[in-house]
Enzyme design. Structure first.
Site, PDB file in Angstrom:
ATOM      1  N   CYS A 213      12.159  45.639  14.722  1.00  0.00           N
ATOM      2  CA  CYS A 213      11.877  45.384  13.269  1.00  0.00           C
ATOM      3  C   CYS A 213      13.000  45.591  12.523  1.00  0.00           C
ATOM      4  O   CYS A 213      13.669  46.689  12.681  1.00  0.00           O
ATOM      5  CB  CYS A 213      10.655  46.002  12.993  1.00  0.00           C
ATOM      6  SG  CYS A 213      10.400  46.130  11.141  1.00  0.00           S
TER       7      CYS A 213
ATOM      8  N   TYR B  13      -7.023   2.309   6.088  1.00  0.00           N
ATOM      9  CA  TYR B  13      -5.966   1.259   5.669  1.00  0.00           C
ATOM     10  C   TYR B  13      -6.300  -0.040   6.673  1.00  0.00           C
ATOM     11  O   TYR B  13      -5.621  -0.925   6.141  1.00  0.00           O
ATOM     12  CB  TYR B  13      -4.536   1.649   5.483  1.00  0.00           C
ATOM     13  CG  TYR B  13      -4.081   2.392   6.617  1.00  0.00           C
ATOM     14  CD1 TYR B  13      -3.919   1.867   8.027  1.00  0.00           C
ATOM     15  CD2 TYR B  13      -3.575   3.697   6.624  1.00  0.00           C
ATOM     16  CE1 TYR B  13      -3.470   2.656   8.992  1.00  0.00           C
ATOM     17  CE2 TYR B  13      -3.275   4.617   7.830  1.00  0.00           C
ATOM     18  CZ  TYR B  13      -3.160   3.963   8.869  1.00  0.00           C
ATOM     19  OH  TYR B  13      -2.788   4.577  10.091  1.00  0.00           O
TER      20      TYR B  13
ATOM     21  N   CYS C 264       5.403  51.072   8.879  1.00  0.00           N
ATOM     22  CA  CYS C 264       6.687  50.255   8.593  1.00  0.00           C
ATOM     23  C   CYS C 264       7.195  50.174   7.327  1.00  0.00           C
ATOM     24  O   CYS C 264       6.177  49.941   6.440  1.00  0.00           O
ATOM     25  CB  CYS C 264       6.744  48.982   9.433  1.00  0.00           C
ATOM     26  SG  CYS C 264       8.148  47.992   8.828  1.00  0.00           S
TER      27      CYS C 264
ATOM     28  N   GLU D 245       0.875  -1.081  -0.024  1.00  0.00           N
ATOM     29  CA  GLU D 245       0.128  -0.028   0.076  1.00  0.00           C
ATOM     30  C   GLU D 245       0.991   1.330   0.004  1.00  0.00           C
ATOM     31  O   GLU D 245       2.069   1.148   0.442  1.00  0.00           O
ATOM     32  CB  GLU D 245      -0.824   0.017   1.238  1.00  0.00           C
ATOM     33  CG  GLU D 245      -1.839  -1.125   1.496  1.00  0.00           C
ATOM     34  CD  GLU D 245      -2.346  -1.104   2.632  1.00  0.00           C
ATOM     35  OE1 GLU D 245      -2.346  -0.195   3.509  1.00  0.00           O
ATOM     36  OE2 GLU D 245      -3.140  -2.093   3.032  1.00  0.00           O
TER      37      GLU D 245
ATOM     38  N   CYS E 241       5.726  43.056  13.481  1.00  0.00           N
ATOM     39  CA  CYS E 241       6.102  44.485  13.622  1.00  0.00           C
ATOM     40  C   CYS E 241       4.544  45.076  13.730  1.00  0.00           C
ATOM     41  O   CYS E 241       3.831  45.028  12.514  1.00  0.00           O
ATOM     42  CB  CYS E 241       6.930  44.874  12.356  1.00  0.00           C
ATOM     43  SG  CYS E 241       6.846  46.558  12.233  1.00  0.00           S
TER      44      CYS E 241
ATOM     45  N   LYS F 236       2.371   4.704   1.666  1.00  0.00           N
ATOM     46  CA  LYS F 236       2.589   5.058   2.958  1.00  0.00           C
ATOM     47  C   LYS F 236       2.194   6.718   2.722  1.00  0.00           C
ATOM     48  O   LYS F 236       3.005   7.525   2.540  1.00  0.00           O
ATOM     49  CB  LYS F 236       3.851   4.946   3.730  1.00  0.00           C
ATOM     50  CG  LYS F 236       3.982   5.493   4.941  1.00  0.00           C
ATOM     51  CD  LYS F 236       5.252   5.008   5.704  1.00  0.00           C
ATOM     52  CE  LYS F 236       5.222   5.063   7.237  1.00  0.00           C
ATOM     53  NZ  LYS F 236       4.878   6.327   7.591  1.00  0.00           N
TER      54      LYS F 236
ATOM     55  N   LYS G 108      10.874   3.258   3.101  1.00  0.00           N
ATOM     56  CA  LYS G 108      10.989   4.230   2.866  1.00  0.00           C
ATOM     57  C   LYS G 108      11.628   5.185   1.644  1.00  0.00           C
ATOM     58  O   LYS G 108      12.532   4.661   1.250  1.00  0.00           O
ATOM     59  CB  LYS G 108      11.592   5.283   4.106  1.00  0.00           C
ATOM     60  CG  LYS G 108      10.990   5.133   5.414  1.00  0.00           C
ATOM     61  CD  LYS G 108       9.622   6.034   5.233  1.00  0.00           C
ATOM     62  CE  LYS G 108       9.047   6.281   6.481  1.00  0.00           C
ATOM     63  NZ  LYS G 108       9.807   7.255   7.602  1.00  0.00           N
TER      64      LYS G 108
ATOM     65  N   CYS H 171      12.252  49.025  10.593  1.00  0.00           N
ATOM     66  CA  CYS H 171      11.676  50.216  11.131  1.00  0.00           C
ATOM     67  C   CYS H 171      12.074  50.528  12.397  1.00  0.00           C
ATOM     68  O   CYS H 171      11.727  51.688  13.055  1.00  0.00           O
ATOM     69  CB  CYS H 171      10.267  50.511  10.996  1.00  0.00           C
ATOM     70  SG  CYS H 171       9.261  49.584  12.222  1.00  0.00           S
TER      71      CYS H 171
ATOM     72  N   ASP I 103       1.455  10.397   4.029  1.00  0.00           N
ATOM     73  CA  ASP I 103       2.193  11.170   4.737  1.00  0.00           C
ATOM     74  C   ASP I 103       1.367  12.184   5.453  1.00  0.00           C
ATOM     75  O   ASP I 103       1.234  13.490   4.939  1.00  0.00           O
ATOM     76  CB  ASP I 103       3.241  11.928   3.804  1.00  0.00           C
ATOM     77  CG  ASP I 103       4.311  12.598   4.794  1.00  0.00           C
ATOM     78  OD1 ASP I 103       4.434  12.228   6.427  1.00  0.00           O
ATOM     79  OD2 ASP I 103       5.331  13.477   4.323  1.00  0.00           O
TER      80      ASP I 103
HETATM   81  S1  IVH Z   1      -0.630   0.211   8.818  1.00  0.00           S
HETATM   82  C1  IVH Z   1       0.214  -1.634  12.686  1.00  0.00           C
HETATM   83  N1  IVH Z   1      -0.996   1.349   6.438  1.00  0.00           N
HETATM   84  O1  IVH Z   1       2.296   5.396   9.147  1.00  0.00           O
HETATM   85  C2  IVH Z   1      -0.022  -1.066  11.285  1.00  0.00           C
HETATM   86  N2  IVH Z   1      -0.032   2.960   8.263  1.00  0.00           N
HETATM   87  O2  IVH Z   1       4.583   4.752  10.572  1.00  0.00           O
HETATM   88  C3  IVH Z   1       0.485   0.331  11.226  1.00  0.00           C
HETATM   89  N3  IVH Z   1       0.483   5.049   7.589  1.00  0.00           N
HETATM   90  O3  IVH Z   1       1.030   5.464  12.337  1.00  0.00           O
HETATM   91  C4  IVH Z   1      -0.498   0.948  10.412  1.00  0.00           C
HETATM   92  N4  IVH Z   1       0.072   4.737   5.545  1.00  0.00           N
HETATM   93  O4  IVH Z   1      -0.489   6.649  10.500  1.00  0.00           O
HETATM   94  C5  IVH Z   1      -0.574   1.701   7.758  1.00  0.00           C
HETATM   95  N5  IVH Z   1      -0.972   2.345   4.441  1.00  0.00           N
HETATM   96  C6  IVH Z   1      -0.753   2.497   5.662  1.00  0.00           C
HETATM   97  C7  IVH Z   1      -0.243   3.695   6.091  1.00  0.00           C
HETATM   98  C8  IVH Z   1       0.241   3.784   7.425  1.00  0.00           C
HETATM   99  C9  IVH Z   1       0.615   5.583   6.409  1.00  0.00           C
HETATM  100  C10 IVH Z   1       0.965   5.751   8.886  1.00  0.00           C
HETATM  101  C11 IVH Z   1       0.337   5.610  10.151  1.00  0.00           C
HETATM  102  C12 IVH Z   1       1.288   4.904  10.981  1.00  0.00           C
HETATM  103  C13 IVH Z   1       2.469   5.043  10.534  1.00  0.00           C
HETATM  104  C14 IVH Z   1       3.465   4.334  11.115  1.00  0.00           C
END
Ligand code: IVH
Length: 678
Positions: free
Chosen positions: A411, A226, A434, A114, A429, A116, A317, A414, A118
């Protein structure tokens, strides 16, 4: 009669839920905005008549009216674990080897890969199908109760669609902001003189944790679910695989991300992570990696978890693009509203396609946290791949470092004392006169999207302010040829050109003027809406907060800010002076047909691509807005038209794939030619 109302309320709620799902989750709306608004208005009217039937999962309850004092703590029923990280393909293979070893059989392992996201991890709890609680992840054990804020997110079902899980259950997901939404929000903040968010993640987190959920409701937040969390009387909930869980979540109406892949064995996973390292930038939101999860739920049980993370999943990552350089100097910039922002001047360095020579340091707290000092070697990164930021200082122990950064108390422009209002991170400021603020205000007034005064750039404005020739907007309209010729590098011809542009700007019209005045919170869009609705400055001045707020797209913050602006005598005097100088305070005659114009693009979403021959992008946006449409920057199924110029790029193919109508510039001009202020 009363019983009939009850039935109608129920029908309206179901109907709106259905359309919310089509719009937010499936991305296939069937109603236009006004049809949807009509349903919602009818529901609210009936609910107001019969408060005894109020329920918390009614679609009318998305906009929290209550302001929380602070968020109550929520203890998660099962901890919200974190994920272990794999920073390379080798580490990913190590993860796989550990899985194989623990499971101890030689069957190939099936994984789900999946995105991840942000954003911000959240937990949503449902009882008998109704959302009863939304919480942040917090430290994994205790989060915060943000139910009112969560309810404002359109794609969160307040009531689920099936009964796959009876009783009491929890789902988990990530709240985030699309890059588009983030940019639009920051533009509005900058136009309104507020500090922009550093990246979409901060914007999402900041929006979700606002005590006033009414403001959260205006923020473009999204959610992806998720996983399942706690399920009462959980007997595996009947699912053998994570894939089946996701399917069930989808059936229930949750928004599950479409980029979710079933991989047979680790080699398919490796191929996916390599593919997505570049593909990630095609997404409309930020992801910082991929999450690799073992598919079989029975295997989850065998693999177990440490106190921090499950052994059946890991996060691969992506590497953020970074560069090393030197912070030559830290300067403080004073903005239009007096906000003082520290900025690092860098030794120029090439990063993700452009040369970077400055990076925002956001505020005093951020510099202190990272201990960034002038002269330090630093690692910079494009946060959210948009704004360069300093990630950290490289300390190699060589040579003496400069002194720690001290926020100035006066500032830099000014010399008046700076103040940091309680609870804010920004120093300001407060001196309205100014010179830095005066210059920024005049620059904004003259800018392309405001009065569009050609030839009046920052260099000339600096001189006009420094020589005392201009301070207020109206001063620009009494400048003489002699005033201009006395400036450096100003020949007679340039002076004439500038005078002509200033004179021309008198006819810029109400929308541009309103935006140019720099009234807090009144951005370009709000200015256009106000001008179209009220037609004259005087009518806006006379209008009550309620009257202003009743206008679609004008919220309480804009309304109050306008009232405050017009309550200040000095502002009224300035507007009167502008009027005496001949500046038009109403919608232009040619544009006043704006109101009467058939709003051929009412409720439509457009995306622009390629180079337009007859309009700048901003002009095209203004015209589209005057015709009732909206411009977004990325294509989706919600897009109605792709407006194409020359060299349209990849969006054209994507539009064809999605079945979005293509609108060529000539065609667009035919529709809209009359909307231009010639
Ligand atoms: S699964 C126990 N799936 O990443 C399983 N987490 O670093 C943990 N996150 O706190 C969660 N995308 O907020 C899962 N597809 C995804 C995710 C995901 C982002 C975040 C989540 C978690 C953090 C962990």
């Amino acid at each position: 009669m009363v019983d009939q109302d009850k039935q109608i309320i129920e029908q309206l709620r179901d109907e709106i839920r259905h359309h919310d799902h089509l719009y937010y989750v499936e991305d296939k709306p069937e109603l236009n905005d006004s049809e949807y608004d009509a349903l919602m208005r009818r529901l609210k009217e009936l609910e107001a008549l019969h408060p005894q039937w109020a329920v918390s999962d009614s679609p009318s309850q998305r906009v929290g009216g209550m302001r929380a004092e602070k968020f109550a703590p929520i203890v998660h029923k099962t901890p919200m674990l974190s994920l272990d990280n794999a920073f390379s393909v080798e580490e990913l293979r190590d993860f796989h080897n550990r899985v194989v070893k623990t499971l101890g059989d030689d069957k190939p392992i099936e994984y789900i890969v999946e995105l991840k996201f942000d954003g911000l991890g959240v937990s949503l709890t449902y009882e008998n199908g109704t959302l009863i609680q939304g919480a942040t992840r917090g430290d994994g054990k205790v989060g915060e109760n943000i139910t009112a804020n969560i309810k404002t997110i359109g794609s969160v079902p307040l009531k689920v669609r099936t009964e796959d899980f009876p009783g009491y259950f929890e789902v988990r997901g990530e709240v985030l902001m699309n890059r588009d939404g983030f940019e639009a929000l920051n533009r509005m903040r900058e136009e309104a003189g507020e500090a922009p968010f550093a990246n979409p993640r901060n914007a999402a987190a900041g929006s979700l944790r606002l005590l006033d959920a009414g403001i959260t409701a205006t923020r473009p937040l999204e959610i992806f679910i998720y996983s399942l969390g706690y399920v009462a009387e959980h007997k595996g909930a009947g699912f053998a695989t994570h894939e089946e869980t996701l399917q069930a979540l989808k059936r229930m109406g949750f928004r599950v991300n479409e980029h979710c892949f079933l991989c047979q064995g680790i080699e398919e996973v490796v191929a996916k992570v390599e593919e997505w390292q570049t593909k990630k930038s095609d997404l409309e939101y930020d992801v910082d990696g991929l999450v690799v999860k073992v598919n079989s739920i029975a295997s989850h049980k065998k693999l177990g978890a440490t106190s921090k993370y499950p052994r059946w999943a890991t996060a691969f990552k992506f590497t953020a693009e970074q560069a090393e350089t030197r912070a030559l100097e830290i300067i403080c910039q004073v903005g239009r509203t007096g906000a003082v922002t520290p900025v690092a001047i860098l030794e120029p360095v090439f990063l993700s396609g452009s040369t970077v020579s400055r990076a925002t340091l956001h505020n005093e707290d951020e510099i202190r946290r990272k201990d960034i000092r002038a002269g330090d070697r630093v690692v910079i990164e494009k946060a959210g791949e948009i704004i360069p930021k300093v990630v950290r200082v490289i300390l190699n122990g060589e040579g003496e470092r400069g002194p720690a950064f001290q926020m100035p108390t006066q500032c830099p422009e000014c010399d008046s004392s700076l103040v940091r209002p309680e609870g804010e991170v920004v120093w300001r400021c407060l001196n309205f006169s100014c010179p830095a603020q005066v210059k920024e205000r005049l620059c904004h007034f003259a800018s392309r999207n405001a009065m569009d005064i050609d030839h009046l750039g920052p260099a000339i404005i600096d001189q006009l302010v420094e020589t005392g020739k201009a301070r207020r907007f109206s001063d620009l309209y009494i400048l003489t040829r002699e005033d201009l010729i006395s400036l450096e590098r100003m020949a007679e011809k340039s002076a004439n050109n500038l005078l002509a542009s200033i004179a021309k700007s008198k006819q810029a019209g109400l929308a541009r003027l309103l935006f140019g005045l720099g009234i807090r919170h009144v951005g370009q869009r709000a200015a256009v809406v106000l001008a179209q609705t009220f037609q004259t400055m005087e009518r806006i001045r006379q209008e009550s907060v309620e009257g202003l707020e009743s206008v679609m797209e004008i919220g309480p913050i804009i309304a109050r800010s306008l009232r405050a602006y017009f309550a200040d005598e000095a502002n009224i005097r300035e507007i009167e002076t502008l009027s005496r100088c001949g500046v038009e305070l109403s919608v232009l005659q040619s544009a006043s047909t704006e109101g009467a114009l058939e709003r051929v693009l009412e409720g439509k979403q457009l995306v622009l691509t390629g180079t337009l021959k007859n309009f700048t992008r901003n002009e095209a946006k203004e015209i589209i807005s005057a015709l009732g449409g909206r411009v977004t920057s990325s294509l989706s199924q919600k897009t109605d038209y792709l407006l194409t110029g020359t060299d349209p790029g990849s969006k054209l193919n994507k539009a064809k794939e999605l079945g979005v109508k293509i609108l060529e510039e000539e065609e667009f001009q035919k529709w809209t030619g009359q909307a231009r202020d010639e």
